[in-house]
Write a protein that holds these residues in place. Structure first.
Motif, short mmCIF file in Angstrom:
data_model
loop_
_atom_site.label_atom_id
_atom_site.label_comp_id
_atom_site.label_asym_id
_atom_site.label_seq_id
_atom_site.Cartn_x
_atom_site.Cartn_y
_atom_site.Cartn_z
N LEU A 111 -6.74 17.70 -11.93
CA LEU A 111 -5.00 16.93 -12.04
C LEU A 111 -4.82 16.32 -12.74
N LYS A 112 -5.75 15.21 -12.73
CA LYS A 112 -5.56 13.87 -13.02
C LYS A 112 -5.68 13.53 -14.51
N TRP A 135 1.94 15.31 2.98
CA TRP A 135 3.04 16.33 3.28
C TRP A 135 2.34 17.53 3.57
N ALA A 136 1.28 18.06 2.72
CA ALA A 136 0.78 18.93 2.93
C ALA A 136 -0.30 18.90 4.16
N GLU A 181 -2.35 8.98 -8.39
CA GLU A 181 -3.14 8.09 -7.01
C GLU A 181 -2.08 8.61 -5.97
N LEU A 182 -0.57 7.66 -5.97
CA LEU A 182 0.35 7.39 -5.50
C LEU A 182 0.98 9.06 -5.17
N ALA A 183 1.23 9.81 -6.07
CA ALA A 183 1.49 11.31 -5.66
C ALA A 183 0.61 12.18 -5.17
#
Length: 383
Positions: free
Chosen positions: A98-99, A372-373, A363-365
């Motif tokens: 994803l990065k 949240w998960a 990284e923040l996201a």
């Protein structure tokens, strides 16, 4: 996947591609440049305002369709193979891929918005609302097929890589043989069903590349040249067959083939293996290669494509001049260099902005999404 699991498999064939002397192997970076030039030449033919099939049958037309149009498909295989080969050396995780998509999207979105702004200011012809919408969300909207397919492949890669490892050697061989039987052997026959230019083609290629690197004995130089010659032989066979058909009034084009047909894969992958046998280092080549992807993004943006191949460099006009092929290749080389220089500016801007702390926003996201998960999972468990 941990180091113990990795050690349980056969050692991968040695390669010079991984950090050569602490840096990039310039032979592979040179191949990246060559592959992108092949793709650029392909786009000149297939997107040109003048259909190459309107040219009289002769050496020039054969060159345009066999070499320039055909080599573009080989270039796609090479470009993807370079990336896939590196992936096979590392553990693939959801976060790491994803990065990669995040970092890829920054460059893609930059060029999409920059080119949109340029054409809105200087050339609004052939620039409609559809292109504007696609420019705002280029990857999701499929502005460039390679970008969308590659980003999707990266999202699936952690599962694909671990699944292939879990298969083990025998099942992996069985899968490779199966896909080769379905899409490989039949692809020698023109007009048969094959894999389109899509994420499915990348998965198909990854299955074949991974079985070679993980389990097969590296090809000798003789074997590599033999496979390359075999693939090129089919290119010539298709050409001869098309020429014969055209003599009887059946003109389907001299060379029509998709990126993931076996002759194309054979030539593309073997070119990769041949360049891998070289080892040298050049800062200039490495620097130019960093902009190869930008050349694709700039020149294959819909409005740029129309401007270049339907207004500025139309085959019908260039074909009538002396040394037409050399002039066209020279024009393509200049376009490549200009796009590279423009991307140097983009790299400079990134160096003082988003690349100062590369991946920080991701990284923040990621951390926020993880929180949240966890909270969502806990609330579901309490319910």
């Amino acid at each position: 996947m941990g180091s113990e699991t990795m050690a349980s498999h056969k050692a991968s064939p040695s390669t010079r591609i991984s950090n050569w002397g602490g840096g990039r192997n310039s032979s592979i970076e040179l191949l990246r440049i060559v592959a992108m030039f092949m793709i650029l030449a392909h786009h000149f033919v297939v997107h040109n305002g003048y259909d190459v099939k309107n040219l009289s049958l002769g050496p020039e037309r054969i060159f345009f369709q066999l070499v320039m149009q055909g080599d573009g498909k080989v270039g796609v295989v090479i470009f993807f193979t370079i990336s896939a080969w590196f992936f096979l050396d590392k553990e693939q995780t959801i976060k790491s891929n994803l990065k990669r998509i995040w970092i890829l999207e920054r460059e893609v979105l930059f060029w999409s918005l920059a080119l949109m702004a340029f054409f809105l200011v200087f050339d609004r012809a052939d620039f409609g609302m559809k292109t504007i919408v696609r420019s705002v969300a280029p990857t999701i909207m499929g502005m460039w097929w390679y970008v969308t397919a590659y980003a999707t492949f990266l999202a699936l890669l952690p599962f694909l890589s671990k699944g292939l490892r879990a298969f083990g050697e025998h099942m992996h061989y069985a899968l490779a043989i199966t896909v080769l039987a379905i899409w490989g052997l039949t692809s020698f026959i023109p007009g048969t069903f094959g894999v389109n230019d899509s994420v499915f083609g990348f998965i198909y290629l990854f299955i074949l590349i991974s079985v070679y690197k993980w389990y097969m004995k590296p090809f000798t130089l003789k074997q590599t040249w033999l496979m390359t010659g075999t693939g090129l032989g089919f290119f010539l066979l298709y050409t001869c067959a098309s020429v014969m058909l055209s003599l009887f009034g059946i003109d389907k084009g001299i060379f029509i083939i998709r990126s993931f047909k076996l002759p194309v894969i054979m030539v593309g992958f073997d070119m990769f293996l041949l360049f891998d046998r070289l080892s040298f280092r050049s800062r200039i080549i490495n620097r130019i290669a960093r902009s190869a992807f930008a050349v694709y993004l700039i020149t294959d943006y819909p409005a740029t494509r129309t401007l270049l191949w339907k207004h500025l460099f139309v085959l019908e006009d260039l074909y009538q001049q002396h040394f037409a092929i050399l002039q066209i290749l020279g024009i393509l080389l200049i376009i490549y260099l200009v796009c590279t220089l423009i991307d140097f500016v983009r790299q400079g801007l990134f160096a003082v902005t988003v690349n100062r702390n590369r991946g920080h926003w991701f990284e923040l996201a990621w951390n926020k999404a993880s929180e949240w998960a966890i909270k969502l999972t806990q609330s579901i468990a309490k319910a």
